[in-house]
Design an enzyme around this catalytic site. Sequence first.
Site, mmCIF file in Angstrom:
data_model
loop_
_atom_site.group_PDB
_atom_site.id
_atom_site.type_symbol
_atom_site.label_atom_id
_atom_site.label_comp_id
_atom_site.label_asym_id
_atom_site.label_seq_id
_atom_site.Cartn_x
_atom_site.Cartn_y
_atom_site.Cartn_z
ATOM 1 N N SER A 145 83.036 62.864 62.765
ATOM 2 C CA SER A 145 81.907 62.364 63.538
ATOM 3 C C SER A 145 82.025 60.857 63.776
ATOM 4 O O SER A 145 82.928 60.415 64.456
ATOM 5 C CB SER A 145 80.597 62.722 62.847
ATOM 6 O OG SER A 145 79.491 62.423 63.656
ATOM 7 N N ASP A 302 83.176 62.455 68.395
ATOM 8 C CA ASP A 302 83.167 63.894 68.672
ATOM 9 C C ASP A 302 82.083 64.281 69.663
ATOM 10 O O ASP A 302 81.831 65.464 69.898
ATOM 11 C CB ASP A 302 83.046 64.715 67.383
ATOM 12 C CG ASP A 302 81.716 64.544 66.678
ATOM 13 O OD1 ASP A 302 81.144 63.440 66.757
ATOM 14 O OD2 ASP A 302 81.259 65.496 66.036
ATOM 15 N N ASP A 304 78.805 64.219 69.861
ATOM 16 C CA ASP A 304 77.560 64.941 69.594
ATOM 17 C C ASP A 304 76.379 63.982 69.438
ATOM 18 O O ASP A 304 75.237 64.402 69.396
ATOM 19 C CB ASP A 304 77.688 65.871 68.378
ATOM 20 C CG ASP A 304 78.018 65.157 67.085
ATOM 21 O OD1 ASP A 304 78.225 63.922 67.107
ATOM 22 O OD2 ASP A 304 78.083 65.824 66.036
#
Length: 561
Positions: A145, A302, A304
């Site tokens: 992340s 990533d 998100d």
Amino acid sequence: MTEEIKSAYEKWLAQPEMPADLAEELKAIAGDEDAITDRFYRELEFGTGGLRGVIGAGTNRMNVYNIRKATQGLANYLNASDLPKKVAIGYDSRIKSDVFARETAAVLAANGIKAYIYPRLEPTPALSWAVRYYGCGAGVCVTASHNPAKYNGYKVYGADGCQITLEVAAKILAAIEAVDCFAVQPADFDVALAEGKIEYSSEKCLDDFVDAVYAQRVGDGAGTADLKLVYTPLNGSGLECVKKLLAKLGVTHVTVVPEQEKPDGNFPTCPYPNPEIREAMQKGLELCDQVHPDLLLGTDPDCDRCGTAVPDGKGGYRLITGNEMGIILLDYICRTRKALGTLPEHPVAVTTIVSTDMATPVAEKYGVELRRTLTGFKFIGEQIGLLEAAGEADHYIFGFEESYGYLSGAHVRDKDAVNATLLVCEAAAWYAKQGMTLLDAINQLYAEFGCYRNALHSFAFEGESGMHTMDAIMKQLRETPPQSIAGIAVESVLDYNAEGTGLPKANVLEFRLGGKAKLMVRPSGTEPKIKVYLSAVAPTEAEADAINAKLGDAAAELLKA
């Protein structure tokens, strides 16, 4: 250094087929007891977020052996279940992400499990999409992340496209613990690919994901084509999908931050590639001073999480916090869908226990049921699944967490920065029609509901001793909770590790203070740190921020070892 640690080090050192970089690292630390201990004092912990750790050699590091061990455990779990024997795999731009993803596919193939792997890096939400798209029993995303460059990770998803539940994580962990990492024999990736045991995920799968995001439009999209954007993928995986989505919205005035455009797991311009942090967005902010866009958007490696900056009305740009954007989007979705008659009869929004309390009065204004979950978007995804099981998936309208995660549809079961890009653009375009910016929007909401301001402080505790120190601090706070914090009386204490909270047990303490202030203490599940979440409500931002500043100083005293 204990005999157990020494034995583990020597076992690794003796492996004949150890990759050269790992072998060199092990030899380089010979005689350095602290370095050896740090790498071998524990197994890299597998939790509901899967694995996450520093890349390197040892049981407490991210490497091909721990990837093989985790994947073999996952394969054993799947093969013992009634779940489909198929797994979708995605990965981001981090160091060795592609290597770890291929290794995951190769171990699955050796166990008779079909692997669908994206042919190149793609966003984490695109992996969540692929799990259900291919009817898989599980999914794996290789990512850490927004952690620093030295980290990588291994997230496991269930058949519903949501990160695995506590119960499933426990079962997979039990299967992993029975595996000897050096005994796992992966298939040859290229041979398995030729035999159809591994298959590259199709372009149609990815395009259908972007189409599914585009289908989440809240309004009529009027004005989005007029927006002028600066965008940074922070050297991560967001560029392809975000550009596809923006093209569908008709947004053509897009300037990508050149230093952060290409994938680079070293993150040379932002050592901590987290859009929550100003340093990560700095290159984008500098470009804004030249381009003068309506919005700056930044997605983490990533893709998100999504961060935003907007004109501050003084010639500069102001970053919008995760909580502020959550409130802006919650209000925009409710307001717009109510006006269009598309708000369901019993609408449901979901957020977390550490996200802003301001969500409560906003939801009440529109008659929306607000559900709060533990920290982690998997718990928000779980609520979508529960609604779907009850035949009420359309009741879900929005979910957000304070750490820049947003989702407005049931197309995936994880936070989605591609979806967030859609929502932020729509909201910005709508407010522009009213002659307002998103900064004007949050200020208007503060004027209506009060200035709910939040702050986050992280306290690091490195190494083996750090974990013990964290445990001792939490124990002390439970046994002798403070009567006041920063001179403000503690009105109530909620221990989420106790029974009766209505949520799964979690190592979190909540201190409710006078004047609607709040302090929450939560050890991170992925890093050796304790996070303290602060909240204050006041008539002005300055007053609320001053309260949080005092609470922050008090928190530092509370968490002294």
